[in-house]
Design a protein around this motif. Structure first.
Motif, PDB file in Angstrom:
ATOM      1  N   ALA A 509      21.723 -12.810 -10.622  1.00  0.00           N
ATOM      2  CA  ALA A 509      22.437 -14.083 -10.780  1.00  0.00           C
ATOM      3  C   ALA A 509      23.690 -13.909 -11.628  1.00  0.00           C
ATOM      4  CB  ALA A 509      21.509 -15.118 -11.411  1.00  0.00           C
ATOM      5  N   ILE A 510      23.588 -13.124 -12.684  1.00  0.00           N
ATOM      6  CA  ILE A 510      24.733 -12.929 -13.579  1.00  0.00           C
ATOM      7  C   ILE A 510      25.830 -12.130 -12.890  1.00  0.00           C
ATOM      8  CG2 ILE A 510      25.442 -11.712 -15.674  1.00  0.00           C
ATOM      9  CD1 ILE A 510      22.633 -12.603 -16.803  1.00  0.00           C
ATOM     10  N   PHE A 511      25.463 -11.080 -12.166  1.00  0.00           N
ATOM     11  CA  PHE A 511      26.471 -10.285 -11.474  1.00  0.00           C
ATOM     12  C   PHE A 511      27.140 -11.088 -10.359  1.00  0.00           C
ATOM     13  CE2 PHE A 511      26.765  -5.608 -12.354  1.00  0.00           C
ATOM     14  CZ  PHE A 511      26.215  -5.680 -13.621  1.00  0.00           C
ATOM     15  N   LEU A 512      26.367 -11.883  -9.632  1.00  0.00           N
ATOM     16  CA  LEU A 512      26.968 -12.712  -8.588  1.00  0.00           C
ATOM     17  C   LEU A 512      27.876 -13.779  -9.192  1.00  0.00           C
ATOM     18  CD1 LEU A 512      23.985 -13.208  -6.092  1.00  0.00           C
ATOM     19  CD2 LEU A 512      25.928 -11.637  -5.906  1.00  0.00           C
ATOM     20  N   GLY A 513      27.472 -14.323 -10.328  1.00  0.00           N
ATOM     21  CA  GLY A 513      28.333 -15.286 -11.007  1.00  0.00           C
ATOM     22  C   GLY A 513      29.629 -14.657 -11.466  1.00  0.00           C
ATOM     23  N   SER A 514      29.556 -13.425 -11.945  1.00  0.00           N
ATOM     24  CA  SER A 514      30.750 -12.741 -12.423  1.00  0.00           C
ATOM     25  C   SER A 514      31.728 -12.437 -11.293  1.00  0.00           C
ATOM     26  CB  SER A 514      30.352 -11.440 -13.130  1.00  0.00           C
ATOM     27  OG  SER A 514      31.486 -10.733 -13.577  1.00  0.00           O
ATOM     28  N   LEU A 515      31.217 -12.126 -10.105  1.00  0.00           N
ATOM     29  CA  LEU A 515      32.127 -11.815  -8.996  1.00  0.00           C
ATOM     30  C   LEU A 515      32.719 -13.063  -8.348  1.00  0.00           C
ATOM     31  CD1 LEU A 515      30.854 -12.262  -5.877  1.00  0.00           C
ATOM     32  CD2 LEU A 515      29.465 -10.328  -6.556  1.00  0.00           C
ATOM     33  N   THR A 522      32.777 -19.120 -12.645  1.00  0.00           N
ATOM     34  CA  THR A 522      33.900 -18.232 -12.347  1.00  0.00           C
ATOM     35  C   THR A 522      34.608 -18.632 -11.060  1.00  0.00           C
ATOM     36  OG1 THR A 522      32.712 -16.433 -13.436  1.00  0.00           O
ATOM     37  CG2 THR A 522      34.577 -15.820 -12.079  1.00  0.00           C
ATOM     38  N   PHE A 523      33.861 -19.127 -10.088  1.00  0.00           N
ATOM     39  CA  PHE A 523      34.465 -19.535  -8.818  1.00  0.00           C
ATOM     40  C   PHE A 523      35.474 -20.660  -9.031  1.00  0.00           C
ATOM     41  CE2 PHE A 523      34.420 -22.473  -5.178  1.00  0.00           C
ATOM     42  CZ  PHE A 523      34.929 -21.637  -4.195  1.00  0.00           C
ATOM     43  N   VAL A 524      35.132 -21.627  -9.866  1.00  0.00           N
ATOM     44  CA  VAL A 524      36.043 -22.744 -10.146  1.00  0.00           C
ATOM     45  C   VAL A 524      37.344 -22.228 -10.749  1.00  0.00           C
ATOM     46  CG1 VAL A 524      36.339 -24.887 -11.455  1.00  0.00           C
ATOM     47  CG2 VAL A 524      34.097 -24.304 -10.495  1.00  0.00           C
ATOM     48  N   ALA A 525      37.212 -21.290 -11.689  1.00  0.00           N
ATOM     49  CA  ALA A 525      38.395 -20.741 -12.350  1.00  0.00           C
ATOM     50  C   ALA A 525      39.269 -19.970 -11.371  1.00  0.00           C
ATOM     51  CB  ALA A 525      37.957 -19.842 -13.504  1.00  0.00           C
ATOM     52  N   GLU A 526      38.650 -19.091 -10.589  1.00  0.00           N
ATOM     53  CA  GLU A 526      39.428 -18.276  -9.653  1.00  0.00           C
ATOM     54  C   GLU A 526      40.102 -19.139  -8.595  1.00  0.00           C
ATOM     55  OE1 GLU A 526      36.746 -14.172  -9.952  1.00  0.00           O
ATOM     56  OE2 GLU A 526      36.657 -15.427  -8.149  1.00  0.00           O
ATOM     57  N   LEU A 527      39.394 -20.119  -8.079  1.00  0.00           N
ATOM     58  CA  LEU A 527      39.980 -20.990  -7.065  1.00  0.00           C
ATOM     59  C   LEU A 527      41.189 -21.736  -7.621  1.00  0.00           C
ATOM     60  CD1 LEU A 527      39.757 -22.184  -4.202  1.00  0.00           C
ATOM     61  CD2 LEU A 527      38.297 -23.981  -5.165  1.00  0.00           C
ATOM     62  N   SER A 528      41.073 -22.252  -8.831  1.00  0.00           N
ATOM     63  CA  SER A 528      42.189 -22.987  -9.446  1.00  0.00           C
ATOM     64  C   SER A 528      43.404 -22.085  -9.626  1.00  0.00           C
ATOM     65  CB  SER A 528      41.752 -23.553 -10.802  1.00  0.00           C
ATOM     66  OG  SER A 528      40.650 -24.422 -10.666  1.00  0.00           O
ATOM     67  N   VAL A 529      43.173 -20.889 -10.143  1.00  0.00           N
ATOM     68  CA  VAL A 529      44.283 -19.964 -10.387  1.00  0.00           C
ATOM     69  C   VAL A 529      44.942 -19.549  -9.077  1.00  0.00           C
ATOM     70  CG1 VAL A 529      44.873 -17.640 -11.181  1.00  0.00           C
ATOM     71  CG2 VAL A 529      43.401 -19.103 -12.578  1.00  0.00           C
ATOM     72  N   PHE A 530      44.145 -19.211  -8.078  1.00  0.00           N
ATOM     73  CA  PHE A 530      44.713 -18.707  -6.830  1.00  0.00           C
ATOM     74  C   PHE A 530      45.456 -19.799  -6.061  1.00  0.00           C
ATOM     75  CE2 PHE A 530      41.289 -15.187  -6.717  1.00  0.00           C
ATOM     76  CZ  PHE A 530      42.063 -14.416  -7.574  1.00  0.00           C
ATOM     77  N   VAL A 531      44.949 -21.019  -6.081  1.00  0.00           N
ATOM     78  CA  VAL A 531      45.672 -22.120  -5.433  1.00  0.00           C
ATOM     79  C   VAL A 531      47.014 -22.342  -6.129  1.00  0.00           C
ATOM     80  CG1 VAL A 531      45.672 -24.606  -5.017  1.00  0.00           C
ATOM     81  CG2 VAL A 531      43.626 -23.269  -4.518  1.00  0.00           C
ATOM     82  N   HIS A 555      30.619  -4.978  -8.207  1.00  0.00           N
ATOM     83  CA  HIS A 555      29.443  -5.756  -8.596  1.00  0.00           C
ATOM     84  C   HIS A 555      28.255  -5.460  -7.676  1.00  0.00           C
ATOM     85  CE1 HIS A 555      32.220  -8.380 -10.973  1.00  0.00           C
ATOM     86  NE2 HIS A 555      31.138  -8.570 -11.702  1.00  0.00           N
ATOM     87  N   LEU A 556      28.499  -5.523  -6.374  1.00  0.00           N
ATOM     88  CA  LEU A 556      27.404  -5.345  -5.417  1.00  0.00           C
ATOM     89  C   LEU A 556      26.899  -3.905  -5.398  1.00  0.00           C
ATOM     90  CD1 LEU A 556      28.755  -7.553  -2.486  1.00  0.00           C
ATOM     91  CD2 LEU A 556      27.029  -8.144  -4.194  1.00  0.00           C
ATOM     92  N   TRP A 557      27.807  -2.960  -5.549  1.00  0.00           N
ATOM     93  CA  TRP A 557      27.387  -1.557  -5.546  1.00  0.00           C
ATOM     94  C   TRP A 557      26.531  -1.251  -6.776  1.00  0.00           C
ATOM     95  CZ3 TRP A 557      30.645   3.482  -6.216  1.00  0.00           C
ATOM     96  CH2 TRP A 557      29.956   4.546  -5.635  1.00  0.00           C
ATOM     97  N   LEU A 587      19.797 -14.631 -21.696  1.00  0.00           N
ATOM     98  CA  LEU A 587      20.211 -14.438 -20.307  1.00  0.00           C
ATOM     99  C   LEU A 587      19.967 -15.698 -19.480  1.00  0.00           C
ATOM    100  CD1 LEU A 587      18.826 -10.826 -19.716  1.00  0.00           C
ATOM    101  CD2 LEU A 587      21.220 -11.485 -19.945  1.00  0.00           C
ATOM    102  N   PHE A 588      18.795 -16.289 -19.646  1.00  0.00           N
ATOM    103  CA  PHE A 588      18.467 -17.502 -18.894  1.00  0.00           C
ATOM    104  C   PHE A 588      19.405 -18.652 -19.270  1.00  0.00           C
ATOM    105  CE2 PHE A 588      16.143 -21.535 -18.570  1.00  0.00           C
ATOM    106  CZ  PHE A 588      15.863 -21.543 -17.210  1.00  0.00           C
ATOM    107  N   THR A 589      19.703 -18.775 -20.549  1.00  0.00           N
ATOM    108  CA  THR A 589      20.607 -19.844 -21.009  1.00  0.00           C
ATOM    109  C   THR A 589      21.989 -19.694 -20.390  1.00  0.00           C
ATOM    110  OG1 THR A 589      19.411 -19.991 -23.110  1.00  0.00           O
ATOM    111  CG2 THR A 589      21.626 -20.930 -23.037  1.00  0.00           C
ATOM    112  N   ILE A 590      22.488 -18.472 -20.346  1.00  0.00           N
ATOM    113  CA  ILE A 590      23.829 -18.243 -19.795  1.00  0.00           C
ATOM    114  C   ILE A 590      23.863 -18.540 -18.302  1.00  0.00           C
ATOM    115  CG2 ILE A 590      25.499 -16.424 -19.248  1.00  0.00           C
ATOM    116  CD1 ILE A 590      24.924 -15.264 -22.032  1.00  0.00           C
ATOM    117  N   VAL A 591      22.838 -18.115 -17.567  1.00  0.00           N
ATOM    118  CA  VAL A 591      22.793 -18.410 -16.130  1.00  0.00           C
ATOM    119  C   VAL A 591      22.785 -19.923 -15.907  1.00  0.00           C
ATOM    120  CG1 VAL A 591      21.372 -18.268 -14.052  1.00  0.00           C
ATOM    121  CG2 VAL A 591      21.695 -16.247 -15.476  1.00  0.00           C
TER     122      VAL A 591
END
Length: 622
Positions: A509-515, A522-531, A555-557, A587-591
């Motif tokens: 979950a943490i690695f998928l969140g990071s990517l 992270t998705f919200v941040a990346e989408l805002s920046v890229f738009v 991340h996936l590798w 870890l659970f709190t951060i996820v």
């Protein structure tokens, strides 16, 4: 009735009659030896009309960021170069005081520039709300962890007490940070302000305040405090000093986030270096001293360059104050050349702390050698100081400098995104992989700042928060792996999900969140920046998107090689078990938080967007 009609018509026509029409000739000499606007400097009253009339040659009118610019970025524009004709400046540009610089695109390098001084020539200073609080919330925010530091150090001979004190202190700080975040709200301006004059002679004050830029960073610091203490719960080596340094580090970082005085900002900035230096040098790995000294030399040298910029702002403003708010109000009087040089000094100081390529080489060494708790704070909070400082201390007082360095910021951001991701893909040490990933993620944040738009700046702040949650969690995972297997070498891992399914679920979950998985912060941040970047730079967006492909790859590798597949035969997997409670709960709190802020981004985005709007207002961009 006729008299009333005539009177009404007169009242309607009076404002129009009061507006004077000015004419600027757009021409060149017959032999092509000179290109000019006549007059090249035009003084008009607010509300006047400016009309450009073409003489010889093919020319156009394009607004310039300053009197030395050679290209058009934004603002009024007459269109492609034309021969003959005329063009009238849109009325909105003469509605308020200010100076309008413009140029002819084909002949800017030949000196074909002009200026229109509207009214006084000084743009009106936007009103920013300053709300002083009745209760000193921010003072207590700094005092509580500082008292906890001294309390921990007082129990040098009681190894169990410091961790309990540190946990209680950080929990109290967390409650206070949540309260401050809620009280700051989503309104424009600064809230909960406090001022304690330190030196009236030099204009130094402990000026504290929060807005939508600093309040999320205060909240992030509060969240990571108890999680860091929990994860380091079993620290046995000089625990009083260890936990005391963690609390001192929290005090200093909070000080950076809440101070609005350049001098005090610099003091807190430097204090941050001291506890981190000792955390790496005493509790780090085999090369800890080398990493600690390298970290200190890089960041301290850069901060001296930053200090030169602060002092230049102080003396140039001539306001006898280090207040960021007051100095930002003087930005209209700063010459373009001055702004460029000072912004360069500040940018160097902040870029080293982010860090951006090529100022990044201290980071992998510091992360690899630091104890896990040190890496948590370094990745979660300290890397954010650089970008926060750039937005807080540099953009508003130096708008022309910021605009001038946009190409540099874009270039460094894209290089950092791709370079950091490519190096992460090549790593075999799990901790070093996470370290290089931080360079890539902070490159995305800088890319948002480089757009100089509300959405881009907001996306950058959101990326700081999202990365501040998930990157520490990735270092926690590296710590769990090292504690149980004695190695972080990815090729030696494998099949961990068979031995610790719950921990492996958090790992994934943490690695998928990071990517940047949709539904996480992270998705919200990346989408805002890229738009925002696409809106300002078009298809140059393909370069950072390529970096995102590499990001998904490493991340996936890493997941495939360490969590899944057959059990490793290179390490003793029989002793592998679920992470201990004080490792699982952080870890659970951060996820949970990453999902919360991914599904409900408005919790953070509302105050962040308002603060970014205020920054752009002070820059004159709104």
């Amino acid at each position: 009735m006729k008299r009333l009609f005539a009177l009404g018509l007169l009242l309607v026509l009076l404002p129009a009659a009061a507006a004077e029409t000015h004419t600027v000739e757009v021409s060149q000499s017959d032999d092509g030896s000179s290109y000019y606007f006549e007059p090249d400097v035009l003084q008009v009253a607010v509300g006047d009309i400016v009309r450009f009339e073409w003489g010889n040659g093919s020319h156009n009118i394009a607004q310039a960021s300053d009197g030395e610019a050679n290209s058009y970025v934004s603002g009024f524009y007459s269109g492609e170069p034309q021969v003959g004709g005329n063009w009238t400046l849109p009325a909105e540009y003469t509605e308020t005081d200010g100076t309008l610089d413009y140029l002819c695109e084909p002949h800017a390098l030949m000196g074909m520039r002009g200026s229109i001084i509207v009214g006084s020539g000084a743009a009106p200073i936007p009103e920013i709300t300053l709300e002083f609080g009745e209760f000193p919330w921010l003072s207590y925010l700094l005092i509580i962890p500082l008292l906890g530091t001294m309390w921990c150090w007082g129990f040098r001979h009681h190894p169990e007490a410091p961790r309990v004190i540190a946990l209680g202190t950080t929990l109290a700080t967390l409650l206070l940070s949540i309260t401050i975040f809620l009280k700051a709200g989503s309104s424009s301006g600064y809230r909960l302000m406090e001022e304690y004059v330190w030196s009236s002679q030099f204009g130094v004050s402990l000026l504290l305040g929060v807005d939508g830029l600093s309040a999320p960073m205060v909240l992030l610091t509060g969240i990571l405090g108890p999680l860091t203490v929990l994860f380091a719960w079993e620290e046995q080596k000089r625990p009083a000093l260890f936990f005391g340094l963690l609390l001192l580090l929290q005090t200093a970082t909070l000080g950076v986030f809440v101070t609005l005085d350049y001098f005090v900002f610099y003091l807190f900035w430097e204090v941050v270096l001291i506890p981190m230096f000792f955390l790496v040098a005493i509790w780090g790995g085999p090369a800890r001293r080398y990493a600690a000294y390298k970290f200190f030399i890089y960041t301290f040298t850069a901060s001296l360059v930053m200090l030169v910029g602060f002092m230049a702002l102080y003396f140039e403003a001539g306001a006898n104050t280090f207040s960021m708010i007051e100095i930002a109000k003087q930005s209209g009087s700063f010459a373009p050349t001055f702004q460029k040089w000072v912004f360069a000094a500040l940018f160097i100081g902040f870029a080293v702390k982010m860090p951006m390529v090529p100022f990044h080489t201290w980071l992998p060494d510091a992360h690899v050698e630091a104890p896990t708790a040190g890496s948590i704070v370094l990745a979660g909070i300290m890397l954010k100081l650089g970008l926060y400082g750039l937005m807080r201390a540099a953009l508003a007082p130096l708008p022309l400098g910021a605009e001038y360095f946009v190409p540099v910021m874009v270039a460094l951001a894209i290089v950092s995104i791709i370079y950091g991701a490519a190096l992460s893909l090549a790593q075999t040490d799990l901790k070093k992989l996470v370290a290089y990933s931080s360079i890539s993620h902070m490159g995305i944040a800088l890319l948002g700042v480089a757009t100089l738009t509300e959405l881009g700046l907001a996306g950058a702040v959101y990326m700081m928060f999202a990365h501040g949650l998930l990157s520490p969690a990735m270092f926690m995972i590296a710590g769990v792996v090292l504690h149980q297997l004695g190695t972080r070498d990815i090729p030696k891992l494998g099949g961990l999900a068979q031995k610790q399914p719950y921990t492996a679920t958090l790992f994934v979950a943490i690695f998928l969140g990071s990517l940047g998985l949709p539904g996480m912060a992270t998705f919200v941040a990346e989408l805002s920046v890229f738009v925002a970047f696409f809106q300002s730079h078009g298809y140059w967006l393909l370069l950072p998107i390529f970096g995102m492909v590499l990001t998904a790859g490493y991340h996936l590798w890493a997941l495939q090689r360490s969590v899944f597949g057959p059990l490793s035969k290179e390490v003793n997997v029989e002793k592998v078990h679920e992470a201990l409670w004080y490792e699982q709960w952080p870890l659970f709190t951060i996820v949970t938080l990453a999902v919360l802020f991914g599904v409900l981004p408005q919790i953070l985005m509302s105050p962040i967007t308002v603060a970014c709007y205020d920054i752009l207002r002070l820059m004159g961009g709104v």
